[in-house]
Design a protein around this motif. Structure first.
Motif, PDB file in Angstrom:
ATOM      1  N   LYS A 321       0.813  -1.229   0.000  1.00  0.00           N
ATOM      2  CA  LYS A 321       0.000   0.000   0.000  1.00  0.00           C
ATOM      3  C   LYS A 321       0.847   1.281   0.000  1.00  0.00           C
ATOM      4  N   GLN A 322       2.079   1.157  -0.493  1.00  0.00           N
ATOM      5  CA  GLN A 322       2.902   2.353  -0.684  1.00  0.00           C
ATOM      6  C   GLN A 322       2.537   3.063  -1.986  1.00  0.00           C
ATOM      7  N   ARG A 323       1.940   2.316  -2.918  1.00  0.00           N
ATOM      8  CA  ARG A 323       1.438   2.862  -4.171  1.00  0.00           C
ATOM      9  C   ARG A 323       0.020   2.342  -4.368  1.00  0.00           C
ATOM     10  N   MET A 324      -0.780   3.149  -5.089  1.00  0.00           N
ATOM     11  CA  MET A 324      -2.176   2.766  -5.279  1.00  0.00           C
ATOM     12  C   MET A 324      -2.329   1.720  -6.385  1.00  0.00           C
ATOM     13  N   VAL A 325      -1.657   1.947  -7.523  1.00  0.00           N
ATOM     14  CA  VAL A 325      -1.803   1.051  -8.675  1.00  0.00           C
ATOM     15  C   VAL A 325      -0.442   0.792  -9.302  1.00  0.00           C
ATOM     16  N   PHE A 326      -0.355  -0.320 -10.042  1.00  0.00           N
ATOM     17  CA  PHE A 326       0.903  -0.720 -10.669  1.00  0.00           C
ATOM     18  C   PHE A 326       1.405   0.333 -11.647  1.00  0.00           C
ATOM     19  N   GLY A 327       0.495   1.027 -12.351  1.00  0.00           N
ATOM     20  CA  GLY A 327       0.891   2.021 -13.338  1.00  0.00           C
ATOM     21  C   GLY A 327       1.617   3.206 -12.760  1.00  0.00           C
ATOM     22  N   ASP A 328       1.568   3.367 -11.446  1.00  0.00           N
ATOM     23  CA  ASP A 328       2.255   4.487 -10.780  1.00  0.00           C
ATOM     24  C   ASP A 328       3.578   4.074 -10.149  1.00  0.00           C
ATOM     25  N   THR A 329       4.044   2.865 -10.449  1.00  0.00           N
ATOM     26  CA  THR A 329       5.245   2.365  -9.784  1.00  0.00           C
ATOM     27  C   THR A 329       6.476   2.437 -10.685  1.00  0.00           C
ATOM     28  N   LYS A 330       7.630   2.407 -10.030  1.00  0.00           N
ATOM     29  CA  LYS A 330       8.886   2.364 -10.790  1.00  0.00           C
ATOM     30  C   LYS A 330       9.025   1.024 -11.507  1.00  0.00           C
ATOM     31  N   GLU A 331       8.388  -0.021 -10.955  1.00  0.00           N
ATOM     32  CA  GLU A 331       8.414  -1.333 -11.602  1.00  0.00           C
ATOM     33  C   GLU A 331       7.717  -1.277 -12.954  1.00  0.00           C
ATOM     34  N   TYR A 332       6.589  -0.572 -13.009  1.00  0.00           N
ATOM     35  CA  TYR A 332       5.874  -0.452 -14.278  1.00  0.00           C
ATOM     36  C   TYR A 332       6.744   0.256 -15.314  1.00  0.00           C
ATOM     37  N   GLN A 333       7.409   1.327 -14.918  1.00  0.00           N
ATOM     38  CA  GLN A 333       8.260   2.062 -15.855  1.00  0.00           C
ATOM     39  C   GLN A 333       9.371   1.180 -16.387  1.00  0.00           C
ATOM     40  N   TRP A 334       9.908   0.328 -15.529  1.00  0.00           N
ATOM     41  CA  TRP A 334      10.969  -0.580 -15.973  1.00  0.00           C
ATOM     42  C   TRP A 334      10.400  -1.635 -16.928  1.00  0.00           C
ATOM     43  N   VAL A 335       9.243  -2.206 -16.587  1.00  0.00           N
ATOM     44  CA  VAL A 335       8.615  -3.213 -17.441  1.00  0.00           C
ATOM     45  C   VAL A 335       8.282  -2.616 -18.807  1.00  0.00           C
ATOM     46  N   ARG A 336       7.760  -1.415 -18.828  1.00  0.00           N
ATOM     47  CA  ARG A 336       7.379  -0.758 -20.077  1.00  0.00           C
ATOM     48  C   ARG A 336       8.573  -0.639 -21.024  1.00  0.00           C
ATOM     49  N   LYS A 337       9.758  -0.406 -20.483  1.00  0.00           N
ATOM     50  CA  LYS A 337      10.951  -0.205 -21.298  1.00  0.00           C
ATOM     51  C   LYS A 337      11.714  -1.500 -21.587  1.00  0.00           C
ATOM     52  N   ASN A 338      11.442  -2.558 -20.831  1.00  0.00           N
ATOM     53  CA  ASN A 338      12.293  -3.744 -20.940  1.00  0.00           C
ATOM     54  C   ASN A 338      11.571  -5.060 -21.205  1.00  0.00           C
ATOM     55  N   ALA A 339      10.249  -5.084 -21.115  1.00  0.00           N
ATOM     56  CA  ALA A 339       9.518  -6.350 -21.266  1.00  0.00           C
ATOM     57  C   ALA A 339       9.826  -7.042 -22.589  1.00  0.00           C
ATOM     58  N   HIS A 340      10.015  -6.260 -23.654  1.00  0.00           N
ATOM     59  CA  HIS A 340      10.262  -6.847 -24.982  1.00  0.00           C
ATOM     60  C   HIS A 340      11.542  -7.666 -25.031  1.00  0.00           C
ATOM     61  N   LEU A 341      12.493  -7.356 -24.156  1.00  0.00           N
ATOM     62  CA  LEU A 341      13.749  -8.107 -24.135  1.00  0.00           C
ATOM     63  C   LEU A 341      13.547  -9.544 -23.670  1.00  0.00           C
ATOM     64  N   TYR A 342      12.410  -9.806 -23.061  1.00  0.00           N
ATOM     65  CA  TYR A 342      12.108 -11.131 -22.524  1.00  0.00           C
ATOM     66  C   TYR A 342      10.965 -11.810 -23.301  1.00  0.00           C
ATOM     67  N   GLY A 343      10.480 -11.139 -24.345  1.00  0.00           N
ATOM     68  CA  GLY A 343       9.426 -11.737 -25.169  1.00  0.00           C
ATOM     69  C   GLY A 343       8.026 -11.286 -24.832  1.00  0.00           C
ATOM     70  N   PHE A 344       7.885 -10.252 -23.978  1.00  0.00           N
ATOM     71  CA  PHE A 344       6.567  -9.761 -23.587  1.00  0.00           C
ATOM     72  C   PHE A 344       6.270  -8.409 -24.230  1.00  0.00           C
ATOM     73  N   ILE A 345       4.977  -8.155 -24.427  1.00  0.00           N
ATOM     74  CA  ILE A 345       4.530  -6.832 -24.867  1.00  0.00           C
ATOM     75  C   ILE A 345       3.498  -6.323 -23.865  1.00  0.00           C
ATOM     76  N   LEU A 346       3.373  -4.991 -23.775  1.00  0.00           N
ATOM     77  CA  LEU A 346       2.262  -4.405 -23.051  1.00  0.00           C
ATOM     78  C   LEU A 346       1.059  -4.481 -23.985  1.00  0.00           C
ATOM     79  N   ARG A 347       0.119  -5.337 -23.649  1.00  0.00           N
ATOM     80  CA  ARG A 347      -0.943  -5.679 -24.610  1.00  0.00           C
ATOM     81  C   ARG A 347      -1.950  -4.556 -24.829  1.00  0.00           C
TER      82      ARG A 347
END
Length: 399
Positions: A321-347
């Protein structure tokens, strides 16, 4: 004198015997050679009656029986009245394992009548027809014959995966390239701006590039055969902690690399069955109208979660509960920029809802494999854009 007489004739007698042996051997070789095909068929296990049927065919057809890996059981097909197209009965039965002997024989015998009357004159040879049988019914081949288009005229359309025989006249009338004609005529609602006019069932749901959304579905009974538990942290209320093996391994690698950078990814949902998806959809439907509900959650049978390739992520900071939603996290920003390197897309990316038909879901990723994911990322595409550019990698059935 008698001794000389005996010695002078002895070599002649031996030569005569040798000639007889040679002639007998040559006759034997000629006999074996003339019956070589029958011998080969006998070695494969065909009885004399079956051999006679095969030997009455032309050379190309005989070669098909000889090259076929296993012996075809003629007696199995002779349980029903038939026209002795045994090779194709066997071939067609492997394509349609759910059909009975009677159904297979009737359909293949109907096909040969169609072939003799129309298809052969339209330049469809037997090998082309067998290739078409992999994806089309005998009824559809009959429709194709009734169009009176020669094979060279429609070949480019038939080579496109997802080609619908009913739509071929419209493809030709469109005057577009084969791929664009097939996609625009049969599948305009790839782009969710367009109205859905029919439903398609995907024939190869195990394909990593299955495109699934409203209008495109898998069978309600489909369950991936290679589901495994995902080896990353799971959200407290998550009971859907499985993905297909390849996707699960890729997600584990992405999690490990993110953790090295102090990003803490958590799986919020993985594989969901048709019935689990239906329960979620029904819950939304009781709260919202049908249009809103279908924009917030996938229809049962049209969910990437049922494929075992879609995953919803969250982060430890959201769970704490340090953040309300995943889209507001630093993890989301990292996934958005790097998911493709592992075979994933933001659908379902932001500002693309009209195209995808689904509201922005920063937490939802989809496994498509590294090559495709990197191309989508490089071009700033959605999965819809990719399909519109390359087409489908499998065939479908119109419902």
């Amino acid at each position: 004198m008698q001794r000389r007489y005996y010695q002078s004739h002895k070599p002649k007698i031996r030569i005569k015997r040798v000639l007889i042996v040679v002639c007998c051997f040559c006759l034997f070789v000629l006999l074996v050679f003339s019956q070589l095909t029958r011998i080969k068929l006998m070695i494969k296990g065909y009885d004399f009656h079956s051999q006679n049927i095969i030997l009455s065919l032309d050379d190309q057809q005989i070669d098909e029986y000889l090259l076929y890996n296993n012996k075809i059981d003629f007696h199995k097909w002779d349980k029903v009245k038939n026209q002795q197209h045994y090779y194709d009965y066997q071939y067609y039965s492997q394509l349609h394992k759910n059909k009975s002997i009677n159904e297979i024989v009737n359909e293949i015998d109907q096909f040969y009548q169609l072939y003799d009357r129309k298809l052969s004159s339209l330049k469809y040879d037997i090998q082309i027809c067998r290739k078409l049988m992999r994806n089309y019914s005998i009824k559809e081949l009959s429709i194709l014959a009734n169009y009176h288009y020669t094979y060279p005229k429609v070949k480019d359309y038939l080579d496109i995966k997802g080609c619908m025989i009913d739509d071929i006249p419209q493809y030709i009338h469109s005057q577009k390239s084969a791929l664009k004609a097939v996609l625009s005529v049969s599948y305009p609602f790839i782009d969710s701006h367009n109205k859905i006019h029919c439903q398609y069932t995907i024939n190869e749901p195990e394909n990593n590039l299955v495109f699934i959304k409203k209008g495109f579905q898998v069978s309600k009974d489909y369950v991936p055969q290679d589901l495994v538990k995902v080896s990353i942290p799971i959200a407290p209320d998550n009971t859907h902690n499985m993905l297909r093996k390849e996707a699960a391994q890729a997600l584990k690698k992405m999690y490990d690399d993110a953790l090295q950078l102090d990003y803490h990814l958590v799986l919020n949902s993985g594989y969901r069955s048709y019935h689990e998806q239906k329960k979620i959809y029904d819950d939304y439907f009781t709260i919202y109208d049908e249009v809103t509900a279908s924009g917030l959650v996938a229809l049962p049978g049209s969910s990437e979660h049922q494929l075992g390739l879609g995953a919803d992520l969250t982060s430890q900071s959201v769970i704490d509960k340090q953040r309300m939603v995943f889209g507001d996290t630093k993890e989301y920003q990292w996934v958005r920029k790097n998911a493709h390197l592992y075979g994933f897309i933001l659908r379902y990316p932001q500002n693309q809802s009209a195209l995808t038909g689904t509201a922005n879901e920063p937490w939802h990723i989809r496994y498509v494999g590294k090559d495709v994911a990197q191309e989508i990322y490089k071009n700033q595409w959605t999965f819809e854009d990719y399909i519109l550019h390359y087409g489908f990698d499998y065939h479908m059935t119109k419902e």
